[in-house]
Design an enzyme around this catalytic site. Structure first.
Site, PDB file in Angstrom:
ATOM      1  N   SER A 173      32.964  34.538  32.268  1.00 42.66           N
ATOM      2  CA  SER A 173      34.327  34.310  32.738  1.00 42.66           C
ATOM      3  C   SER A 173      34.810  35.586  33.432  1.00 42.66           C
ATOM      4  O   SER A 173      34.044  36.201  34.188  1.00 42.66           O
ATOM      5  CB  SER A 173      35.235  33.904  31.571  1.00 42.66           C
ATOM      6  OG  SER A 173      36.557  33.660  32.024  1.00 42.66           O
ATOM      7  N   SER A 174      36.022  36.017  33.172  1.00 45.17           N
ATOM      8  CA  SER A 174      36.560  37.201  33.846  1.00 45.17           C
ATOM      9  C   SER A 174      37.832  37.662  33.153  1.00 45.17           C
ATOM     10  O   SER A 174      38.564  36.849  32.561  1.00 45.17           O
ATOM     11  CB  SER A 174      36.884  36.879  35.310  1.00 45.17           C
ATOM     12  OG  SER A 174      37.639  37.912  35.916  1.00 45.17           O
ATOM     13  N   LYS A 191      38.659  30.341  35.356  1.00 43.11           N
ATOM     14  CA  LYS A 191      37.998  31.205  34.382  1.00 43.11           C
ATOM     15  C   LYS A 191      38.645  31.057  33.003  1.00 43.11           C
ATOM     16  O   LYS A 191      37.965  31.129  31.969  1.00 43.11           O
ATOM     17  CB  LYS A 191      38.052  32.661  34.849  1.00 43.11           C
ATOM     18  CG  LYS A 191      37.165  32.969  36.051  1.00 43.11           C
ATOM     19  CD  LYS A 191      35.705  32.721  35.778  1.00 43.11           C
ATOM     20  CE  LYS A 191      34.797  33.258  36.872  1.00 43.11           C
ATOM     21  NZ  LYS A 191      33.371  32.968  36.624  1.00 43.11           N
ATOM     22  N   TYR A 248      40.944  31.268  40.878  1.00 41.02           N
ATOM     23  CA  TYR A 248      39.889  32.022  40.191  1.00 41.02           C
ATOM     24  C   TYR A 248      40.252  32.256  38.724  1.00 41.02           C
ATOM     25  O   TYR A 248      39.491  31.897  37.816  1.00 41.02           O
ATOM     26  CB  TYR A 248      39.657  33.356  40.900  1.00 41.02           C
ATOM     27  CG  TYR A 248      38.539  34.177  40.294  1.00 41.02           C
ATOM     28  CD1 TYR A 248      37.211  33.912  40.620  1.00 41.02           C
ATOM     29  CD2 TYR A 248      38.809  35.210  39.407  1.00 41.02           C
ATOM     30  CE1 TYR A 248      36.176  34.657  40.072  1.00 41.02           C
ATOM     31  CE2 TYR A 248      37.781  35.963  38.848  1.00 41.02           C
ATOM     32  CZ  TYR A 248      36.471  35.682  39.186  1.00 41.02           C
ATOM     33  OH  TYR A 248      35.446  36.414  38.628  1.00 41.02           O
TER      34      TYR A 248
END
Length: 256
Positions: free
Chosen positions: A142-143, A159, A155
């Site tokens: 993920s981030s 995520k 984004y």
């Protein structure tokens, strides 16, 4: 530390550069056989050759993650070529930001459905591996963007959705000894990567981002890979359903 991965099989999507490549290499260095996919045929072939040079079996295929049938065929082909699947790492990402319909679709098709479809394809092989050895693992990249935002952003939102999905997978599959965890990198620097391009094109913004991190630097792909492979290993057999931030404390959020 022996991670007890020797002879196991790991499947890594998006694994010919950056974090994905480092993950595949680290599995191979731990003695695991590795299957990889990406969109560039030359890079896939080169990566497979480099992994085999580490003394393990390796197999690769060109795949567009957004094509569900092709992704399923890759996972099944990996299991056939290498004799099963002990670990699945969903690392491929569209890597697009913004609030356009195109950005939302790309992130959904590649990041979200790439994880869902690859796990569904791998599930029977992972169930067999877990029954045989007592542990199988599904890791999602993920981030840190999943926990921070200033504006609508496909984004970060997708995520974040991956983290929610992973928790459900972890709880549902725990009785079958299949674990699911998330690794959320912060800023990661490597040549040819996003932040290398930012450094070249927007040096002021790059330096500002460096200063935001208390460590005073960005992560290397290998640092993210080390966390990923440890979580995937039987050494982490009682760890499931977590989101591990590997961000050098750039985020301000306290996880409880």
């Amino acid at each position: 530390m022996d991670l007890h991965l020797k002879g196991k099989t790991a499947v890594v999507t998006g694994a010919t550069r950056g974090i994905g490549l480092a993950i595949a290499e680290t599995f191979a260095e731990e003695g695991a056989n590795v299957a990889i996919c990406a969109r560039n045929a030359d890079q896939v072939a080169e990566t497979v050759k480099a992994l085999e040079a580490k003394g393990v079996k390796a197999w690769g295929q060109v795949v567009d993650i957004a094509e569900g049938g092709a992704l399923k065929a890759f996972v099944e082909g990996a299991a056939e070529a290498l004799g099963g699947i002990d670990v699945l790492v969903s690392n491929a990402s569209a890597l697009v930001q913004g609030n356009s319909e195109e950005a939302w679709k790309a992130m959904y098709d590649i990041d979200m459905m790439g994880a869902v479809r690859s796990f569904e394809a791998a599930r029977p092989f992972m169930e067999a591996a877990a029954q045989r050895s007592g542990d199988a693992a599904f890791i999602i990249t993920s981030s840190v963007s999943s926990v921070e935002t200033d504006s609508p952003n496909s984004y970060g939102a997708i995520k974040a959705a991956l983290i929610h999905y992973a928790k459900g997978v972890a709880r549902e599959n725990a009785p079958k000894k299949i674990r699911c965890n998330v690794v959320s990198p912060g800023t990661v620097f490597f040549e040819g990567g996003v932040w290398a391009n930012v450094k070249a094109g927007m040096p002021g913004f790059f330096e500002q981002t460096i200063k935001r991190n208390p460590t005073g630097r960005m992560a290397t792909p290998q640092e993210v890979a080390a966390a990923t492979v440890f979580l995937a290993s039987p050494r982490s057999a009682f760890t499931t359903g977590i989101n591990m931030l590997v961000d050098g404390a750039i985020s301000r959020r306290a996880n409880f």
